[in-house]
Design an enzyme around this catalytic site. Sequence first.
Site, PDB file in Angstrom:
ATOM      1  CE1 TYR A 286      -9.404  -3.052   0.402  1.00 34.86           C
ATOM      2  CE2 TYR A 286      -8.548  -1.145  -0.787  1.00 34.86           C
ATOM      3  CZ  TYR A 286      -8.347  -2.249   0.024  1.00 34.86           C
ATOM      4  OH  TYR A 286      -7.079  -2.555   0.460  1.00 34.86           O
TER       5      TYR A 286
ATOM      6  CG  PHE B 287     -13.291   1.891   7.216  1.00 35.63           C
ATOM      7  CD1 PHE B 287     -12.794   1.275   6.075  1.00 35.63           C
ATOM      8  CD2 PHE B 287     -13.936   1.107   8.167  1.00 35.63           C
ATOM      9  CE1 PHE B 287     -12.933  -0.081   5.868  1.00 35.63           C
ATOM     10  CE2 PHE B 287     -14.093  -0.259   7.960  1.00 35.63           C
ATOM     11  CZ  PHE B 287     -13.586  -0.852   6.808  1.00 35.63           C
TER      12      PHE B 287
ATOM     13  CD  GLU C 167      -8.905  -9.581  -3.032  1.00 36.87           C
ATOM     14  OE1 GLU C 167      -7.727  -9.921  -2.766  1.00 36.87           O
ATOM     15  OE2 GLU C 167      -9.720  -9.235  -2.167  1.00 36.87           O
TER      16      GLU C 167
ATOM     17  CG  ASN D  54      -3.669  -2.230   6.786  1.00 35.88           C
ATOM     18  OD1 ASN D  54      -3.563  -1.838   5.629  1.00 35.88           O
ATOM     19  ND2 ASN D  54      -4.610  -3.069   7.173  1.00 35.88           N
TER      20      ASN D  54
ATOM     21  CG  HIS E  60      -5.510  -6.309   0.167  1.00 41.38           C
ATOM     22  ND1 HIS E  60      -6.660  -6.370   0.910  1.00 41.38           N
ATOM     23  CD2 HIS E  60      -5.666  -7.184  -0.856  1.00 41.38           C
ATOM     24  CE1 HIS E  60      -7.488  -7.231   0.339  1.00 41.38           C
ATOM     25  NE2 HIS E  60      -6.908  -7.752  -0.728  1.00 41.38           N
TER      26      HIS E  60
ATOM     27  CE  LYS F 250      -3.925  -2.209   2.320  1.00 39.73           C
ATOM     28  NZ  LYS F 250      -4.960  -2.046   3.372  1.00 39.73           N
TER      29      LYS F 250
HETATM   30  P1  CMP Z   1      -7.415  -4.546   3.805  1.00 39.23           P
HETATM   31  O1  CMP Z   1      -6.959  -5.906   4.166  1.00 39.23           O
HETATM   32  O2  CMP Z   1      -6.789  -3.902   2.627  1.00 39.23           O
HETATM   33  O3  CMP Z   1      -9.007  -4.564   3.597  1.00 39.23           O
HETATM   34  C1  CMP Z   1      -9.846  -3.485   3.896  1.00 39.23           C
HETATM   35  C2  CMP Z   1      -9.126  -2.351   4.545  1.00 39.23           C
HETATM   36  O4  CMP Z   1      -9.934  -1.426   5.206  1.00 39.23           O
HETATM   37  C3  CMP Z   1      -8.214  -2.895   5.618  1.00 39.23           C
HETATM   38  O5  CMP Z   1      -7.153  -3.590   5.052  1.00 39.23           O
HETATM   39  C4  CMP Z   1      -7.860  -1.636   6.378  1.00 39.23           C
HETATM   40  O6  CMP Z   1      -6.754  -0.966   5.816  1.00 39.23           O
HETATM   41  C5  CMP Z   1      -9.108  -0.798   6.169  1.00 39.23           C
HETATM   42  N1  CMP Z   1      -9.823  -0.688   7.427  1.00 39.23           N
HETATM   43  C6  CMP Z   1     -10.403  -1.672   8.116  1.00 39.23           C
HETATM   44  N2  CMP Z   1     -10.957  -1.179   9.242  1.00 39.23           N
HETATM   45  C7  CMP Z   1     -10.709   0.147   9.232  1.00 39.23           C
HETATM   46  C8  CMP Z   1     -11.017   1.208  10.129  1.00 39.23           C
HETATM   47  N3  CMP Z   1     -11.690   0.990  11.264  1.00 39.23           N
HETATM   48  N4  CMP Z   1     -10.601   2.457   9.807  1.00 39.23           N
HETATM   49  C9  CMP Z   1      -9.918   2.679   8.656  1.00 39.23           C
HETATM   50  N5  CMP Z   1      -9.599   1.707   7.774  1.00 39.23           N
HETATM   51  C10 CMP Z   1      -9.980   0.462   8.078  1.00 39.23           C
END
Ligand code: CMP
Length: 141
Positions: free
Chosen positions: A51, A59, A128, A114, A117, A11
């Site tokens: 997404y 979010f 995906e 984070n 993914h 990311k």
């Molecule tokens: P990912 O595995 O890419 O799938 C969905 C993403 O949404 C997840 O990682 C996080 O980066 C994001 N995400 C999930 N929960 C939250 C949250 N509470 N606030 C912001 N982003 C979130």
Amino acid sequence: MAIEKTFSIIKPDAVENNHVGKIIAHFQEVGLKPVALRMQHLSKSEAEGFYAVHSERPFFGELVEFMTRSAVVLMVLEGENAVAKNREVMGATNPAEAAEGTIRKMFAKSIGENSVHGSDSQENAAIEIAYFFRATEICTH
Ligand code: CMP
């Protein structure tokens, strides 16, 4: 155990902080081999489509804004038990809860930013992978 493919994104936070090489090396060390790879700056519609399952979450706007902020690295990883292995080495979605030695523990700052993914099932991995790669772009031979 079966050889599987999974889908991975490095990311924007991890790309901006120059962690691409370390993250790919980590995948390779645990037996997850990149068989397709592309750096790309996602458009808003590409991120929203990817997404879409989260479109009703509070979010969602923040997630799309983050994922389109700068370039990402899109990858297909192949290896034994690749879906579960990838999720194990990524660590928990929230880096505060991620185990020591996982990618999110090492590199991620928050649940929103984070670093990586990874597909959560073989079914979603296939969806995906097809969202971003043509079959001819996957180099398994
Ligand atoms: P990912 O595995 O890419 O799938 C969905 C993403 O949404 C997840 O990682 C996080 O980066 C994001 N995400 C999930 N929960 C939250 C949250 N509470 N606030 C912001 N982003 C979130």
